[in-house]
Scaffold this motif. Structure first.
Motif, short mmCIF file in Angstrom:
data_model
loop_
_atom_site.label_atom_id
_atom_site.label_comp_id
_atom_site.label_asym_id
_atom_site.label_seq_id
_atom_site.Cartn_x
_atom_site.Cartn_y
_atom_site.Cartn_z
N ALA A 84 0.83 -1.20 0.00
CA ALA A 84 0.00 0.00 0.00
C ALA A 84 0.87 1.25 0.00
CB ALA A 84 -0.93 -0.01 1.21
N VAL A 85 1.92 1.24 0.79
CA VAL A 85 2.81 2.40 0.87
C VAL A 85 3.50 2.64 -0.47
CG1 VAL A 85 4.95 3.25 1.91
CG2 VAL A 85 3.18 2.24 3.35
N ASP A 86 3.98 1.56 -1.10
CA ASP A 86 4.78 1.70 -2.32
C ASP A 86 3.98 1.88 -3.59
OD1 ASP A 86 7.05 1.40 -0.78
OD2 ASP A 86 7.29 -0.75 -1.21
N HIS A 87 2.76 1.30 -3.63
CA HIS A 87 2.07 1.20 -4.91
C HIS A 87 0.67 1.79 -4.98
CE1 HIS A 87 5.39 -1.34 -6.01
NE2 HIS A 87 5.06 -2.28 -5.14
N ALA A 88 0.05 2.10 -3.84
CA ALA A 88 -1.36 2.50 -3.89
C ALA A 88 -1.56 3.87 -4.50
CB ALA A 88 -1.96 2.45 -2.49
N TYR A 89 -0.64 4.79 -4.23
CA TYR A 89 -0.84 6.17 -4.63
C TYR A 89 0.30 6.65 -5.53
CZ TYR A 89 -4.08 5.72 -0.76
OH TYR A 89 -5.09 5.28 0.06
#
Length: 258
Positions: A61-66
């Motif tokens: 989530a940290v690396d790819h969500a946004y």
């Protein structure tokens, strides 16, 4: 933590965290989960596996969500159910990116989760991605590990457009864990198509067929079908019953990468 009279199982208060999807939050999750696992009396083996798997889900989530430079929320919820199973959920409100077929040295989070835990579910849509992890609180499933001897009976061939797990000989029941891990390795934890090549396997155990069916179900949940290549003289009824597409040796009707 509380318990119903006469029921020895602990009832831990759910762990609920609402955090920004930034690297600093990973430390917060790890520390909070460690305290929760102790309160919930989760075994050390299960707790260690859950720490790693939940950490991978949060890191995704940290690396790819946004998009780069953008910050968004990440929710974490961990509960111990009445039946003794631990369920952990990580949710974001960003976009899903399908992993590359060949991950190189990065992007193995889903594979690690699938290896460690009993059940991994990824739900993705325009409103974000939710990863749900489930595992018994007291004992890891046996399939979480595989010996070097088991893994040596199969290799992942990435020369073609779709990764192929190739058996080099018979696959008796006691190598089922190795078959599962190789299939998950090739399919990036179940999210990209893969092929299982059994042309050189003159014997395939019933337990192996069962893990093939399990990975096939993960594939269907992610929108692809597991193709199995079999020699023309091999019995294929059991494999067909495992929910896979059975092709005879070099059939042309193989999956293509998305």
């Amino acid at each position: 933590m509380s318990a119903v009279p006469g029921d020895p199982r602990p009832r831990a208060v759910p762990l609920v965290l609402d955090l920004p999807a930034v690297p600093a939050s990973l430390v917060t999750v790890r520390r909070a989960l460690g305290r929760w696992l102790a309160d919930a009396q989760v075994s050390a083996d299960v707790g260690g596996a859950l720490q790693v798997a939940l950490g991978e889900a949060c890191a995704n989530a940290v690396d790819h969500a946004y998009p780069p430079g953008a910050e968004g929320p990440m929710q974490v919820r961990v509960t111990r159910d009445d039946d003794g199973r631990v369920t952990a959920v990580v949710a974001d409100h960003g976009g899903w990116r399908t992993p590359d077929v060949d991950p190189g040295d990065r992007g193995r989070g889903l594979l690690i989760m699938q290896q460690l835990l009993e059940d991994v579910e990824v739900a993705r849509g325009p409103g974000g991605t939710t990863v749900t992890l489930r595992v018994p609180a007291r004992e890891l499933p046996e399939r979480a590990t595989a010996s070097a001897d088991e893994l040596s009976l199969l290799h992942v061939d990435r020369a073609g457009p779709v990764p192929r797990v190739v058996a080099t000989g018979p696959l008796p029941d006691d190598v089922a864990a190795g078959v599962r891990l190789r299939l998950l390795e090739a399919s990036r934890g179940g999210v990209v198509p893969a092929v299982l090549d059994l042309a050189a396997a003159d014997r395939v155990g019933a337990v192996v067929v069962g893990v093939v069916a399990e990975v096939a179900a993960i594939g269907r949940a992610n929108g692809w079908s597991l193709h199995v290549l079999a020699a023309a003289d091999q019995p294929r009824t059991a494999l067909a019953g495992a929910g896979v597409v059975v092709d005879v040796e070099e059939d042309e009707d193989l999956p293509t990468p998305r």
